[in-house]
Design a protein around this motif. Structure first.
Motif, PDB file in Angstrom:
ATOM      1  N   ILE A   1      40.293  69.817  77.616  1.00  0.00           N
ATOM      2  CA  ILE A   1      40.462  71.425  77.805  1.00  0.00           C
ATOM      3  C   ILE A   1      41.342  71.481  76.644  1.00  0.00           C
ATOM      4  O   ILE A   1      42.205  70.631  76.276  1.00  0.00           O
ATOM      5  CB  ILE A   1      41.683  71.547  79.097  1.00  0.00           C
ATOM      6  N   HIS A   2      41.699  72.155  75.647  1.00  0.00           N
ATOM      7  CA  HIS A   2      42.016  72.489  74.603  1.00  0.00           C
ATOM      8  C   HIS A   2      43.735  73.485  75.347  1.00  0.00           C
ATOM      9  O   HIS A   2      43.872  74.374  76.136  1.00  0.00           O
ATOM     10  CB  HIS A   2      42.039  73.598  73.781  1.00  0.00           C
ATOM     11  N   SER A   3      45.266  73.167  74.568  1.00  0.00           N
ATOM     12  CA  SER A   3      46.234  73.754  74.673  1.00  0.00           C
ATOM     13  C   SER A   3      46.712  74.531  74.080  1.00  0.00           C
ATOM     14  O   SER A   3      46.331  74.610  72.486  1.00  0.00           O
ATOM     15  CB  SER A   3      46.754  72.720  75.217  1.00  0.00           C
ATOM     16  N   MET A   4      47.243  75.681  74.337  1.00  0.00           N
ATOM     17  CA  MET A   4      47.765  76.412  73.055  1.00  0.00           C
ATOM     18  C   MET A   4      49.485  76.879  74.053  1.00  0.00           C
ATOM     19  O   MET A   4      49.702  76.848  75.058  1.00  0.00           O
ATOM     20  CB  MET A   4      47.485  77.205  73.162  1.00  0.00           C
ATOM     21  N   PHE A   5      50.758  76.860  72.529  1.00  0.00           N
ATOM     22  CA  PHE A   5      52.477  77.166  73.002  1.00  0.00           C
ATOM     23  C   PHE A   5      52.490  78.152  72.452  1.00  0.00           C
ATOM     24  O   PHE A   5      52.725  78.230  71.227  1.00  0.00           O
ATOM     25  CB  PHE A   5      52.668  75.381  72.717  1.00  0.00           C
ATOM     26  N   MET A   6      53.208  78.754  73.857  1.00  0.00           N
ATOM     27  CA  MET A   6      53.519  80.801  73.642  1.00  0.00           C
ATOM     28  C   MET A   6      55.405  80.284  73.690  1.00  0.00           C
ATOM     29  O   MET A   6      55.322  79.645  73.955  1.00  0.00           O
ATOM     30  CB  MET A   6      52.745  80.913  74.262  1.00  0.00           C
TER      31      MET A   6
END
Length: 467
Positions: free
Chosen positions: A147-152
């Motif tokens: 799973i890939h995470s992005m932070f906003m």
């Protein structure tokens, strides 16, 4: 629900290009979009959905019936046709974007993400949620590596300018440097917009309200609602953390912002252990951003980190000012100062400028990684010194100070550069673009080169420093 039918105005976000890049990869992992409540995660995903033939949005909080699909097992080839039937929308690999919102309300769906990767690798799946971090903590595994995470984060100053239709102003700023500084009229416009941004902040709903009304009071009503929403969430965090303590800690973080956080200043006679636990919850929720002390003798900065010495930033300047109003009962003086002070006074007096600089720098970094922030302080009784931020730069340590001008107030920076044998630094100010050299007579006339990165141009720091 299809985003093509949306009627609201979408304001472009920096993360859009990263989301599109993810969507266009031939091989992609399911995506976790992480960040505090109300920073625009769902809106950004709906905007991405316009790139797909089919778009399905499941909100597990509003549509609890979907939870039952994940209760029997995590066979996604069984689950996907059921989602298609319930949503009346086709689920096709390469053609459908499946958005699982408020996914913390269905932990099994989080665990199923890894199986979407393994068994339906061509399907684009994004998950997000306002309390996602707490759900992840309680899961034995959620597919690390699959799973890939992005932070906003809240909207940056650049995004604020774009939302206000000032792309041309942004382009002029992005072409400026120390050899070609801004014309006075452009410089003044940027300073005025930055004043407004400090008060409106970057929470998308507040920005939209400003664009529509240009009324600070209406923006403050939005900010108050967001803060009340955060506080309403506190009972959901964990039963072991007192919601009253969480509220007091959040408000204390506003009063202590950019200073070393002192547990004893949180009202209520709580122990340091209790306050620390509450503070960690707020950090995990993205409401509070820690800046940790580092000895700064080399990289990685975290290798010489002192976890007991930290200062705290709130996630947004507008929310910080509203929290101060809730805590002290009046921010009229601060608001007036932001709107009327000279550029030098705006930076030198108060903590909003320092906090803004740290948040802006953080928010322009790649969203594909979780980034830490650092500062340096020497607490000797006879030699107090502090550098606002320490950042890694091309395998070197780079000090960043938030100051008003060339004269005065730079002693800590010269001491730090002398002690660490550093020749280059950044000063964030409200000056025009420029550079200057300082001849350090205490270090055999060593030359210290300082790049001026205006507070209204933090996104341009890489370009300015490298030049």
């Amino acid at each position: 629900m299809c985003p093509k039918n949306q009627s609201f105005m979408y304001y472009r976000r920096i993360i859009d290009e990263y989301l599109l890049e993810w969507a266009q990869k031939k091989e992609h992992k399911p995506l976790l979009l992480r960040g505090a409540r109300q920073v625009g995660k769902s809106t950004a995903i709906r905007h991405l959905g316009e790139q797909f033939e089919h778009y399905i949005e499941i909100n597990f909080e509003k549509q609890p019936a979907y939870r039952s699909l994940f209760e029997k097992d995590l066979d996604v080839k069984r689950i996907a046709p059921l989602i298609a039937a319930m949503s009346k929308t086709s689920v096709e690999e390469g053609k459908t974007l499946l958005f699982l919102d408020e996914v913390q309300d269905c932990p099994q769906a989080i665990m199923a993400l890894r199986y979407f990767r393994e068994d339906m690798p061509g399907l684009h799946v994004v998950a997000a949620g306002s309390l996602l971090e707490f759900a992840l903590d309680e899961l034995p595994t959620f597919g690390v590596g699959r799973i890939h995470s992005m932070f906003m984060y809240p909207m940056t100053f650049d995004e604020f300018l774009m939302a206000n239709g000032e792309q041309a102003l942004l382009d002029l700023r992005n072409q400026a440097n120390e050899d070609n500084p801004l014309d006075e009229i452009i410089y003044t416009q940027l300073i005025d917009y930055l004043r407004t941004y400090m008060l409106v902040g970057g929470m998308p709903e507040s920005v939209v309200k400003w664009v529509e009304t240009h009324d600070f009071l209406q923006c403050q009503e939005v900010q108050d609602d967001i803060l009340m929403g955060y506080e309403d969430d506190f009972p959901k965090y964990r039963k072991k953390v007192d919601p009253v303590l969480l509220r007091q800690t959040m408000r204390s973080a506003a009063t202590q912002v950019t200073k070393k956080f002192v547990y004893a200043q949180v009202p209520g006679n709580y122990t340091s252990y209790e306050v620390k636990k509450a503070l960690e919850m707020l950090i995990k929720a993205g409401i509070v951003v820690p800046v940790m002390h580092t000895s700064a003798n080399g990289l990685p900065l975290g290798g010489e980190c002192e976890p007991t010495i930290r200062k705290m930033l709130l996630l947004d300047t507008g929310l910080m000012l509203r929290l101060l109003n809730m805590t002290t009962g009046d921010t009229t003086e601060i608001t007036t100062h932001i709107l009327t002070a000279t550029a030098a006074e705006l930076v030198n007096k108060g903590t909003v400028a320092e906090m803004l600089a740290g948040l802006e720098y953080l928010h322009y970094l790649s969203p594909n990684l979780r980034h830490e922030q650092y500062y340096w302080v020497r607490q000797s009784k006879n030699s107090l010194a502090e550098i606002d931020y320490i950042i890694p730069w091309h395998s070197q340590v780079m000090p960043v100070e938030v100051k008003a001008g060339v004269q005065g107030g730079m002693k800590s920076l010269w001491d730090f550069m002398r002690e660490k044998k550093i020749t280059q630094a950044v000063r964030c100010s409200l000056e025009n673009f420029g550079t200057f050299d300082y001849i350090d007579e205490k270090a055999n006339n060593a030359v210290r080169h300082i790049t001026i990165c205006p507070l209204y141009a933090i996104s341009q720091m890489p370009r300015l420093v490298d030049k």
